[in-house]
Design a protein around this motif. Structure first.
Motif, short mmCIF file in Angstrom:
data_model
loop_
_atom_site.label_atom_id
_atom_site.label_comp_id
_atom_site.label_asym_id
_atom_site.label_seq_id
_atom_site.Cartn_x
_atom_site.Cartn_y
_atom_site.Cartn_z
N LYS A 257 -7.42 -66.03 82.44
CA LYS A 257 -7.70 -65.99 81.14
C LYS A 257 -6.97 -64.31 81.12
O LYS A 257 -6.44 -64.16 79.82
CB LYS A 257 -9.30 -65.97 80.64
CG LYS A 257 -9.45 -65.35 79.29
CD LYS A 257 -10.86 -65.22 79.03
CE LYS A 257 -11.46 -66.67 79.28
NZ LYS A 257 -13.01 -66.39 78.56
N LEU A 258 -7.19 -63.50 81.72
CA LEU A 258 -7.14 -61.97 81.55
C LEU A 258 -5.42 -61.77 81.94
O LEU A 258 -4.80 -61.25 80.86
CB LEU A 258 -7.38 -61.18 82.76
CG LEU A 258 -9.12 -60.94 82.51
CD1 LEU A 258 -9.52 -60.67 84.19
CD2 LEU A 258 -9.52 -60.08 81.51
N ARG A 259 -4.85 -62.87 82.71
CA ARG A 259 -3.44 -62.79 82.63
C ARG A 259 -2.84 -63.28 81.39
O ARG A 259 -1.74 -62.80 80.96
CB ARG A 259 -3.08 -63.62 83.99
CG ARG A 259 -3.05 -62.51 85.35
CD ARG A 259 -2.86 -63.53 86.30
NE ARG A 259 -2.90 -62.87 87.67
CZ ARG A 259 -2.94 -63.42 89.11
NH1 ARG A 259 -3.03 -64.95 88.86
NH2 ARG A 259 -2.79 -62.87 90.06
N VAL A 285 -0.94 -50.02 79.85
CA VAL A 285 -2.22 -51.12 80.06
C VAL A 285 -3.48 -50.41 80.11
O VAL A 285 -3.57 -49.41 80.76
CB VAL A 285 -1.87 -51.92 81.14
CG1 VAL A 285 -3.11 -53.03 81.23
CG2 VAL A 285 -0.63 -52.75 80.99
N LYS A 286 -4.48 -50.85 79.46
CA LYS A 286 -5.90 -50.44 79.26
C LYS A 286 -6.66 -51.64 79.69
O LYS A 286 -6.66 -52.71 79.26
CB LYS A 286 -6.12 -49.95 77.92
CG LYS A 286 -7.55 -49.32 77.78
CD LYS A 286 -7.74 -48.59 76.41
CE LYS A 286 -7.79 -49.34 75.43
NZ LYS A 286 -8.23 -48.74 74.09
N VAL A 287 -7.77 -51.11 80.51
CA VAL A 287 -8.85 -52.15 80.79
C VAL A 287 -10.19 -51.60 80.47
O VAL A 287 -10.44 -50.30 81.15
CB VAL A 287 -8.84 -52.54 82.40
CG1 VAL A 287 -10.03 -53.47 82.66
CG2 VAL A 287 -7.41 -53.38 82.55
N ARG A 288 -11.16 -52.14 79.90
CA ARG A 288 -12.57 -51.64 79.80
C ARG A 288 -13.69 -52.75 80.53
O ARG A 288 -13.61 -53.77 80.19
CB ARG A 288 -12.85 -51.43 78.33
CG ARG A 288 -14.15 -50.96 78.02
CD ARG A 288 -14.49 -50.50 76.63
NE ARG A 288 -13.47 -49.40 76.26
CZ ARG A 288 -13.12 -49.29 75.10
NH1 ARG A 288 -13.43 -50.09 74.21
NH2 ARG A 288 -12.29 -48.28 74.81
N ASP A 307 11.43 -59.41 76.65
CA ASP A 307 10.02 -59.96 77.14
C ASP A 307 10.36 -60.03 78.54
O ASP A 307 9.34 -59.53 79.45
CB ASP A 307 9.76 -61.35 76.81
CG ASP A 307 9.70 -61.53 75.38
OD1 ASP A 307 9.95 -60.64 74.41
OD2 ASP A 307 9.67 -62.71 74.77
N HIS A 308 11.46 -60.66 79.04
CA HIS A 308 11.45 -60.64 80.68
C HIS A 308 11.44 -59.38 81.45
O HIS A 308 11.13 -59.40 82.62
CB HIS A 308 12.63 -61.52 80.95
CG HIS A 308 13.99 -60.90 80.88
ND1 HIS A 308 14.72 -60.83 79.52
CD2 HIS A 308 14.82 -60.29 81.51
CE1 HIS A 308 15.64 -60.23 79.58
NE2 HIS A 308 15.76 -59.87 80.83
N THR A 309 11.60 -58.33 80.78
CA THR A 309 11.59 -56.73 81.56
C THR A 309 10.31 -56.27 81.29
O THR A 309 9.72 -55.60 82.26
CB THR A 309 12.59 -55.97 80.79
OG1 THR A 309 14.12 -56.66 80.87
CG2 THR A 309 12.77 -54.78 81.51
N LEU A 310 9.57 -56.53 80.27
CA LEU A 310 8.35 -55.88 79.65
C LEU A 310 7.27 -56.47 80.50
O LEU A 310 6.16 -55.96 80.91
CB LEU A 310 8.17 -55.71 78.29
CG LEU A 310 9.18 -54.72 77.42
CD1 LEU A 310 9.22 -54.77 75.97
CD2 LEU A 310 8.90 -53.24 77.96
N ILE A 311 7.05 -57.85 80.50
CA ILE A 311 5.92 -58.58 80.96
C ILE A 311 5.65 -58.54 82.34
O ILE A 311 4.47 -58.21 82.72
CB ILE A 311 6.04 -60.22 80.45
CG1 ILE A 311 6.09 -60.46 79.02
CG2 ILE A 311 5.13 -60.85 81.40
CD1 ILE A 311 6.17 -62.01 78.71
N PRO A 312 6.63 -58.43 83.18
CA PRO A 312 6.39 -58.11 84.70
C PRO A 312 6.02 -56.62 85.07
O PRO A 312 5.19 -56.28 85.52
CB PRO A 312 7.81 -58.19 85.17
CG PRO A 312 8.63 -58.96 84.47
CD PRO A 312 7.98 -59.02 83.11
N HIS A 319 -2.29 -55.47 87.23
CA HIS A 319 -3.04 -55.61 88.89
C HIS A 319 -3.23 -54.19 89.54
O HIS A 319 -4.20 -54.23 90.33
CB HIS A 319 -2.00 -56.37 89.45
CG HIS A 319 -1.71 -57.81 88.98
ND1 HIS A 319 -2.77 -58.74 89.12
CD2 HIS A 319 -0.74 -58.62 88.60
CE1 HIS A 319 -2.51 -59.88 88.63
NE2 HIS A 319 -1.07 -59.80 88.11
N LYS A 320 -2.57 -53.03 89.08
CA LYS A 320 -2.90 -52.03 89.67
C LYS A 320 -4.39 -51.50 89.19
O LYS A 320 -5.13 -50.73 90.02
CB LYS A 320 -1.96 -50.72 89.37
CG LYS A 320 -0.68 -50.84 90.36
CD LYS A 320 0.45 -49.95 89.82
CE LYS A 320 1.65 -50.00 90.68
NZ LYS A 320 2.87 -49.19 90.29
#
Length: 406
Positions: A257-259, A285-288, A307-312, A319-320
Motif C-alpha cells: 500500500k505504501l509503495r 519524500v516525507k514519512v510520518r 515518470d520513469h526518471t522520477l518514480i525510481p 526505502h532509505k
C-alpha cells in the motif's frame, strides 16, 4: 494619487460549485471535505455553520454537530476549472489582478474614477460574474488591501462594502482583532491576555508597546489596525514547488500500500509538471510515523518531468526513510527547484517513442481526468485518494482538499 483596491471573495466557494452542479443542494446544509474519521472540513455552507461547523474542523466532529448535512468529498479539478472562469472575467475587466487563492482576488482600480465610478463599475462586475458563472461573490473596496479584505468579510454573504479614504480607522475600530489579517489564534490569545479584543484598543496603543510585545509583527499589526497598508497588487506568483501528501485512515505497515501511494503521487505530480511546462531538479519524500515523528530526505536530479526518471528516485528515497518498524501515518512527495521547460529526450536512455507516449497519455488525462490512464504499479488501494488537482501552474495557489486525509 489615492489608491483604490478591490477585494473579491467567492462565498463558500466549494459548496457553491457543488450547488451549481446539483441545484437540489441549494438551501440545505452542505459540508465538503474528507469522508473518513480523520478527514477535515474544507468548506461548509452557511446553513451548516449555524450548527457550529467550520473549515478545518475534524469531520467526525462536524457529523456530530450536523448529522443531517449533505457530505461531499469534493473534486479539486472541478473547483479549479470554475475558479478559472472567474479569473478570466476579472483579468478581462481589471487593469491589474492578483489571485490570492482559488476563491480570492485583488484588483487595482486606481485612476479609474476619472473614467468610471469605481464602486458602480465593481457592482456591475460582481453582477456579471454571478450571471455568467452562477457563483455568489462578495467584495470590499478601500484604499488598501487590508481594509478591503476585512470589508469583504463584513459584506458576506453575497454583498459589497465600500470604505472611503479617511474612514479606514473608523470602519475597523469596533471589529474584533481576530478579523485583522495576520492575527492568528496564538496572537489573539496574547491580545486577550493584555485585555485587548477589539481593534480600537490597538489603535490607542503606542507603536513601541506593540513592538515590545509582538516583535516585528507588532508594527505590521498596528499599521493594519490603523488602516495603513502600502503593499502592492502582485499579478503573478511563481510556483517554487509542487507536492502531495496522504494521511491514512488507519496507520499502516503494509509495504504494498505504501509503495502504491508513493508511486501514484510521484506519477501524478510528474504529469502536473508536464502540464505546467515545468521541470524539477529536487525530489523530496516525507514519512510520518504513528508517534508523529516526521522524517524527510531529498536528492538532486537532472532537470526532468519524466515518470520513469522520477518514480525510481522517489522510491529510492522512501526505502532509505522507511527504517523504523512502526506504523506509518502519512507519506508525501514534493518536487522543487522548478524551472520552465519541456521534457527533453535523453540521447542515451530514451527514444522518440517515449516522448510521444507521454504526450499521448497527457492528452488522455487532460480530456478524461488525471487517473484515466495510469501505470500498473500505481493502481491499488494505496492510491485511491490521490485526487485530481487541476493545473497548479496557471498563476494560482494549488487547491488543497481534505479528501486526501482518509
Amino acid at each position: 494619487m489615492q489608491r483604490t483596491i478591490i477585494h473579491f471573495d467567492l462565498d463558500t466557494f466549494f459548496v457553491s460549485c457543488e450547488r451549481r452542479l446539483d441545484s437540489r443542494l441549494i438551501g440545505k446544509p452542505v459540508i465538503v471535505g474528507g469522508t473518513g474519521d480523520r478527514g477535515v472540513v474544507s468548506a461548509s455552507s452557511y446553513e451548516a455553520r449555524t450548527f457550529g461547523v467550520h473549515s478545518a474542523m475534524p469531520m467526525k466532529m462536524a457529523r456530530q454537530l450536523c448529522p443531517d448535512a449533505v457530505y461531499i468529498r469534493g473534486n479539486a479539478g472541478t473547483y479549479s476549472k470554475m475558479s478559472r472562469e472567474v479569473t478570466e472575467i476579472l483579468q478581462e475587466s481589471l487593469p491589474v489582478v492578483e489571485k490570492a487563492s482559488v476563491d480570492e482576488f485583488y484588483g487595482d482600480l486606481t485612476g479609474m474614477d476619472k473614467f468610471f465610478g469605481c464602486y458602480r463599475f465593481s457592482k456591475e462586475l460582481r453582477q456579471r460574474i454571478m450571471n455568467e458563472t452562477g457563483l455568489p461573490i462578495s467584495f470590499g473596496m478601500s484604499p488598501n488591501k487590508t481594509v478591503s479584505k476585512v470589508a469583504t468579510g463584513e459584506a458576506k454573504p453575497n454583498n459589497e462594502i465600500k470604505v472611503d479614504a479617511g474612514y479606514e480607522k473608523i470602519f475597523l475600530a469596533p471589529l474584533s482583532i481576530k478579523k485583522i489579517p495576520s492575527v492568528g489564534q496564538k496572537t489573539f490569545v496574547q491580545f486577550c491576555n493584555l485585555g485587548v479584543r477589539t481593534v480600537d484598543l490597538v489603535q490607542q496603543m503606542p507603536l513601541e508597546m506593540m513592538e515590545a510585545v509582538f516583535g516585528k509583527s507588532g508594527r505590521i499589526i498596528w499599521e493594519r489596525c490603523n488602516g495603513i497598508d502600502n503593499s502592492p497588487i502582485v499579478p503573478y506568483h511563481e510556483r517554487k514547488s509542487i507536492s502531495s501528501e496522504r494521511t491514512y485512515g488507519q496507520d499502516t505497515t503494509d509495504i504494498t500500500k505504501l509503495r502504491t501511494t508513493i508511486s501514484a503521487m510521484a506519477e501524478n505530480l510528474a504529469f502536473q509538471l508536464r502540464r505546467g511546462n515545468k521541470l524539477t531538479s529536487i525530489v523530496t519524500v516525507k514519512v510520518r510515523y504513528s508517534d508523529f515523528q516526521t522524517y524527510s530526505k531529498q536528492m538532486r536530479v537532472p532537470y526532468t518531468s519524466a515518470d520513469h526518471t522520477l518514480i525510481p528516485k522517489v522510491m529510492e528515497l522512501f526505502h532509505k526513510l522507511h527504517n523504523r518498524r512502526m506504523l506509518i501515518r502519512l507519506v508525501g512527495v514534493r518536487y522543487s527547484g522548478l524551472t520552465e521547460g519541456h521534457y527533453q529526450i535523453d540521447l542515451f536512455e530514451n527514444t522518440n517513442k517515449t516522448v510521444n507516449l507521454y504526450k499521448a497519455m497527457d492528452i488522455i488525462r487532460d480530456r478524461y481526468g488525471d487517473h484515466s490512464i495510469r501505470r500498473a504499479n500505481t493502481i491499488g488501494e494505496g492510491s485511491r485518494t490521490i485526487g485530481n488537482q487541476g493545473n497548479p501552474f496557471n498563476g494560482e495557489p494549488p487547491i488543497l482538499l481534505a479528501h486526501r486525509h482518509q
